[in-house]
Design a protein around this motif. Structure first.
Motif, mmCIF file in Angstrom:
data_model
loop_
_atom_site.group_PDB
_atom_site.id
_atom_site.type_symbol
_atom_site.label_atom_id
_atom_site.label_comp_id
_atom_site.label_asym_id
_atom_site.label_seq_id
_atom_site.Cartn_x
_atom_site.Cartn_y
_atom_site.Cartn_z
ATOM 1 N N VAL A 176 12.233 1.422 58.322
ATOM 2 C CA VAL A 176 12.260 -0.007 58.103
ATOM 3 C C VAL A 176 12.435 -0.879 59.348
ATOM 4 N N ILE A 177 13.362 -0.386 60.326
ATOM 5 C CA ILE A 177 13.433 -1.227 61.421
ATOM 6 C C ILE A 177 12.210 -1.194 62.305
ATOM 7 N N ALA A 178 11.535 0.017 62.165
ATOM 8 C CA ALA A 178 10.130 -0.038 63.032
ATOM 9 C C ALA A 178 9.119 -0.985 62.428
ATOM 10 N N ILE A 179 9.262 -1.077 61.166
ATOM 11 C CA ILE A 179 8.235 -1.930 60.551
ATOM 12 C C ILE A 179 8.593 -3.514 60.904
ATOM 13 N N ASN A 180 9.860 -3.749 60.630
ATOM 14 C CA ASN A 180 10.187 -4.993 61.013
ATOM 15 C C ASN A 180 9.833 -5.392 62.394
ATOM 16 N N ALA A 183 19.072 7.682 57.088
ATOM 17 C CA ALA A 183 18.954 7.426 58.811
ATOM 18 C C ALA A 183 17.489 7.309 59.079
ATOM 19 N N ALA A 184 16.646 8.199 58.369
ATOM 20 C CA ALA A 184 15.203 8.259 58.560
ATOM 21 C C ALA A 184 14.470 6.801 57.990
#
Length: 44
Positions: free
Chosen positions: A24-28, A18-19
Motif C-alpha cells: 500500500v505504501i509503495a502504491i501511494n 506487514a507485506a
C-alpha cells in the motif's frame, strides 16, 4: 472460539499484514511520484 484462535498462526498473519502495508505504501509513493512529475513538467 478457542479452536479458531489456536488454528491461526499469528506469525503468518503478522507477515501478511506487514507485506500488505508495504504494498500500500509503495502504491501511494508511486502515485505521489507521478503527481510530482506532473508538477515539475508544468513548472518547466
Amino acid at each position: 472460539m478457542a479452536d479458531i484462535f489456536a488454528a491461526v498462526d499469528f506469525s503468518t498473519v503478522t507477515a501478511f499484514v506487514a507485506a500488505t502495508g508495504v504494498v500500500v505504501i509503495a502504491i501511494n509513493m508511486a502515485f505521489k511520484g507521478i503527481d510530482l512529475g506532473k508538477r515539475g513538467v508544468k513548472k518547466a
